[in-house]
Each structure stands twice: as structure tokens, then as C-alpha cells.
Design a protein around this motif. Structure first.
Motif, mmCIF file in Angstrom:
data_model
loop_
_atom_site.group_PDB
_atom_site.id
_atom_site.type_symbol
_atom_site.label_atom_id
_atom_site.label_comp_id
_atom_site.label_asym_id
_atom_site.label_seq_id
_atom_site.Cartn_x
_atom_site.Cartn_y
_atom_site.Cartn_z
ATOM 1 N N GLN A 100 0.823 -1.208 0.000
ATOM 2 C CA GLN A 100 0.000 0.000 0.000
ATOM 3 C C GLN A 100 0.859 1.260 0.000
ATOM 4 O O GLN A 100 0.557 2.231 -0.703
ATOM 5 C CB GLN A 100 -0.976 -0.011 1.179
ATOM 6 C CG GLN A 100 -2.098 -1.001 0.956
ATOM 7 C CD GLN A 100 -3.345 -0.649 1.728
ATOM 8 O OE1 GLN A 100 -3.593 0.499 2.089
ATOM 9 N NE2 GLN A 100 -4.178 -1.656 1.970
ATOM 10 N N LEU A 101 1.942 1.240 0.756
ATOM 11 C CA LEU A 101 2.859 2.378 0.766
ATOM 12 C C LEU A 101 3.477 2.559 -0.621
ATOM 13 O O LEU A 101 3.504 3.668 -1.167
ATOM 14 C CB LEU A 101 3.949 2.162 1.820
ATOM 15 C CG LEU A 101 5.033 3.219 1.916
ATOM 16 C CD1 LEU A 101 4.442 4.586 2.253
ATOM 17 C CD2 LEU A 101 6.063 2.810 2.961
ATOM 18 N N ALA A 102 3.953 1.478 -1.218
ATOM 19 C CA ALA A 102 4.554 1.544 -2.554
ATOM 20 C C ALA A 102 3.540 2.020 -3.591
ATOM 21 O O ALA A 102 3.876 2.822 -4.474
ATOM 22 C CB ALA A 102 5.122 0.178 -2.943
ATOM 23 N N ALA A 103 2.306 1.558 -3.483
ATOM 24 C CA ALA A 103 1.265 1.980 -4.432
ATOM 25 C C ALA A 103 1.034 3.487 -4.348
ATOM 26 O O ALA A 103 0.873 4.157 -5.379
ATOM 27 C CB ALA A 103 -0.037 1.223 -4.168
ATOM 28 N N ALA A 104 1.032 4.026 -3.144
ATOM 29 C CA ALA A 104 0.841 5.472 -2.971
ATOM 30 C C ALA A 104 2.005 6.239 -3.602
ATOM 31 O O ALA A 104 1.803 7.247 -4.293
ATOM 32 C CB ALA A 104 0.715 5.822 -1.491
ATOM 33 N N ILE A 105 3.218 5.759 -3.405
ATOM 34 C CA ILE A 105 4.395 6.418 -3.983
ATOM 35 C C ILE A 105 4.352 6.321 -5.503
ATOM 36 O O ILE A 105 4.599 7.309 -6.214
ATOM 37 C CB ILE A 105 5.700 5.810 -3.427
ATOM 38 C CG1 ILE A 105 5.821 6.097 -1.925
ATOM 39 C CG2 ILE A 105 6.923 6.360 -4.181
ATOM 40 C CD1 ILE A 105 6.931 5.320 -1.229
ATOM 41 N N LYS A 106 4.019 5.151 -6.031
ATOM 42 C CA LYS A 106 3.958 4.965 -7.490
ATOM 43 C C LYS A 106 2.889 5.859 -8.119
ATOM 44 O O LYS A 106 3.103 6.428 -9.195
ATOM 45 C CB LYS A 106 3.662 3.500 -7.831
ATOM 46 C CG LYS A 106 4.814 2.571 -7.576
ATOM 47 C CD LYS A 106 4.418 1.180 -8.052
ATOM 48 C CE LYS A 106 5.009 0.107 -7.228
ATOM 49 N NZ LYS A 106 4.631 -1.236 -7.689
ATOM 50 N N GLU A 108 1.856 8.752 -6.980
ATOM 51 C CA GLU A 108 2.406 10.113 -6.960
ATOM 52 C C GLU A 108 3.464 10.279 -8.044
ATOM 53 O O GLU A 108 3.509 11.305 -8.728
ATOM 54 C CB GLU A 108 2.997 10.433 -5.584
ATOM 55 C CG GLU A 108 3.614 11.812 -5.482
ATOM 56 C CD GLU A 108 2.638 12.954 -5.718
ATOM 57 O OE1 GLU A 108 3.090 14.027 -6.173
ATOM 58 O OE2 GLU A 108 1.431 12.817 -5.438
ATOM 59 N N MET A 109 4.303 9.281 -8.233
ATOM 60 C CA MET A 109 5.322 9.350 -9.288
ATOM 61 C C MET A 109 4.662 9.505 -10.659
ATOM 62 O O MET A 109 5.090 10.336 -11.464
ATOM 63 C CB MET A 109 6.175 8.076 -9.281
ATOM 64 C CG MET A 109 7.113 7.954 -8.104
ATOM 65 S SD MET A 109 7.903 6.322 -8.044
ATOM 66 C CE MET A 109 8.892 6.350 -9.549
ATOM 67 N N LYS A 110 3.619 8.725 -10.886
ATOM 68 C CA LYS A 110 2.913 8.780 -12.171
ATOM 69 C C LYS A 110 2.321 10.170 -12.384
ATOM 70 O O LYS A 110 2.426 10.737 -13.473
ATOM 71 C CB LYS A 110 1.826 7.711 -12.203
ATOM 72 C CG LYS A 110 1.087 7.626 -13.513
ATOM 73 C CD LYS A 110 0.057 6.518 -13.502
ATOM 74 C CE LYS A 110 -0.681 6.496 -14.826
ATOM 75 N NZ LYS A 110 -1.854 5.666 -14.811
ATOM 76 N N GLU A 114 3.325 12.705 -15.405
ATOM 77 C CA GLU A 114 2.298 13.196 -16.335
ATOM 78 C C GLU A 114 2.219 14.716 -16.339
ATOM 79 O O GLU A 114 1.903 15.322 -17.361
ATOM 80 C CB GLU A 114 0.932 12.594 -15.986
ATOM 81 C CG GLU A 114 0.838 11.123 -16.314
ATOM 82 C CD GLU A 114 -0.438 10.461 -15.788
ATOM 83 O OE1 GLU A 114 -1.211 11.109 -15.046
ATOM 84 O OE2 GLU A 114 -0.646 9.279 -16.115
ATOM 85 N N ALA A 115 2.515 15.337 -15.205
ATOM 86 C CA ALA A 115 2.433 16.790 -15.091
ATOM 87 C C ALA A 115 3.714 17.486 -15.589
ATOM 88 O O ALA A 115 3.703 18.692 -15.824
ATOM 89 C CB ALA A 115 2.179 17.191 -13.642
ATOM 90 N N ALA A 116 4.774 16.713 -15.758
ATOM 91 C CA ALA A 116 6.061 17.298 -16.178
ATOM 92 C C ALA A 116 5.938 17.814 -17.607
ATOM 93 O O ALA A 116 5.324 17.180 -18.455
ATOM 94 C CB ALA A 116 7.156 16.266 -16.091
ATOM 95 N N PRO A 117 6.523 18.974 -17.864
ATOM 96 C CA PRO A 117 6.477 19.506 -19.230
ATOM 97 C C PRO A 117 7.248 18.593 -20.178
ATOM 98 O O PRO A 117 8.292 18.055 -19.816
ATOM 99 C CB PRO A 117 7.156 20.880 -19.109
ATOM 100 C CG PRO A 117 7.816 20.911 -17.794
ATOM 101 C CD PRO A 117 7.240 19.831 -16.943
#
Length: 122
Positions: A100-106, A108-110, A114-117
Motif C-alpha cells: 500500500q505504501l509503494a502503491a501510494a508512492i507509485k 504520486e510518481m505517475k 504526467e504533469a512534467a512539461p
């Protein structure tokens, strides 16, 4: 896998940066396990999650890396607890907390990726 090990001649187990990272992973997984037991879910503060997401993106962490860390964590906890006290239920609880911790981090990473220019070469 860990950038701080790339230019080090030190045995990984003796590397202070690896030890510090291991302690952080253990502590956060332990906190996640407590939350699962008390609330039935893992909640990571937005500030912490944004930080973890950005660091993992910056370091180029990919899904298989999370599995390697999980396996190392599980082996370490099992060894520390000892065969007499270790149970499948305990292993499942630690595994679920980490997942669950890893899923939350992943997630956020995604979102950060996606938001990166996009660069003009894309």
C-alpha cells in the motif's frame, strides 16, 4: 539500483547511506502496518508523498525496484523476528503494508511524470 552505491567501493551492507535508506523504508512500512491495523488503510501526508514521489522520479526508480526492496524488507523482518515467531499472517501483514505504501508512492510518481512539461524532442 541505488545511486549512492554506484561510486562506492564499500560493501553495500556497510554503506551508511544504504543503512539510512533501509531504516526509512522499515519505519514507513511499520507506520503503514499500524495504520492498516487501526484504520484499514494507509494514508501518507501530501507533503511526504510529493517528496517521496519526486525523489523516486528523480532517481529513476521503476516498478521492479519496489519489488526488490520489498523482498529485502521481508527477509530482514523475518530474520529479525525469527522462525519461531514468524507466521504467514505476519508476512502477509508486512507485505500488505509495504504494497500500500509503494502503491501510494507509485501513484504520486505517475502524477508527477504526467504533469512534467514535455521536451521539444518528444
Amino acid at each position: 539500483m541505488f545511486s549512492f552505491l554506484k561510486d562506492s567501493d564499500e560493501i553495500p551492507q556497510n554503506n551508511p547511506k544504504l543503512k539510512a535508506h533501509a531504516v526509512k523504508v522499515f519505519k514507513m512500512t511499520c507506520e503503514s502496518a499500524i495504520q492498516l491495523r487501526q484504520k484499514g488503510e494507509v494514508v501518507v501526508s501530501d507533503t511526504t508523498l510529493k517528496y517521496l514521489g519526486s525523489v523516486h522520479v528523480e532517481k529513476g526508480v521503476i516498478d521492479p525496484h519496489f519489488q526488490v526492496v520489498k523482498e529485502a524488507l521481508m527477509r530482514t523482518v523475518k530474520e529479525a523476528v525469527g522462525d519461531q515467531k514468524w507466521s504467514d499472517e505476519m508476512g502477509s501483514a508486512w507485505g500488505e503494508a509495504y504494497d500500500q505504501l509503494a502503491a501510494a508512492i507509485k501513484t504520486e510518481m505517475k502524477q508527477q511524470l504526467e504533469a512534467a512539461p514535455k521536451s521539444s524532442s518528444d
